[in-house]
Design a protein around this motif. Sequence first.
Motif, short mmCIF file in Angstrom:
data_model
loop_
_atom_site.label_atom_id
_atom_site.label_comp_id
_atom_site.label_asym_id
_atom_site.label_seq_id
_atom_site.Cartn_x
_atom_site.Cartn_y
_atom_site.Cartn_z
N ARG A 95 1.25 39.87 -6.63
CA ARG A 95 -0.06 40.02 -5.97
C ARG A 95 -0.79 38.68 -5.90
N GLN A 129 3.11 40.34 3.23
CA GLN A 129 2.98 41.45 2.28
C GLN A 129 4.29 42.23 2.18
N LYS A 130 4.93 42.47 3.32
CA LYS A 130 6.21 43.18 3.31
C LYS A 130 7.27 42.37 2.58
N SER A 178 6.75 42.68 -1.11
CA SER A 178 7.22 43.97 -1.63
C SER A 178 8.73 43.95 -1.85
N GLU A 237 9.46 41.72 -4.85
CA GLU A 237 9.08 42.43 -6.07
C GLU A 237 10.15 43.45 -6.44
N HIS A 238 10.68 44.16 -5.43
CA HIS A 238 11.72 45.15 -5.68
C HIS A 238 12.98 44.49 -6.25
#
Length: 204
Positions: free
Chosen positions: A100, A186-187, A190, A193-194
Amino acid sequence: MPGHPPARSRRAAERKGDVRERAILDTCEALLAQKGYDAMTVGDIAQGAGITRGALYFYFGSKQEVVAALVARTVEHLWERSRVTAQTEEPRQAIAAAMRRTVELWNEHGPVFRTAIDLSLTVPEIGELWSRTAELFIEAITAVLERAGVQAGTGPDQASAMAGALCWMIERTFYHASQESREKLQKASSTCEHIWLISAGLTA
């Protein structure tokens, strides 16, 4: 003492210098977003900062020096913001918080980060700053992986090596996504992060 300005005058001069230097760096960052490094000139920076070219050369010897100072300032800001995560924070929360904050910083300073990456191989000062920043993040990612149970060490399946791969993957992914849109960034975040969660064994 004869020949020396009073302390108040010296402090005023220092403050004035700080304000001018900040104006130069702020202008440089705005111009990187508007024009890019190659099209930006020393004259553009001086005009935007409200000073003459000669005055700018009192602070910096070239456009490259201005950018190096801007990268140094931004990297310091990045690290101050990013090391908020406590070493005792639960790994899943630490990963989410780190991603973030990284998105926030790339949204704020994307042109500076991209310029730093572009110049890191040809401008030694910028290359050293960027490499040191990467080392700090690799250390932080390593610590999170180890807290999640990944074995310490430099082997391919061990925390240090995995952290290095994750750090450079995030850098390159953010570099490209940040040029498109905040939504793309942002995508991309994500997805990164995954992958980090999978690496830490935290997807179950």
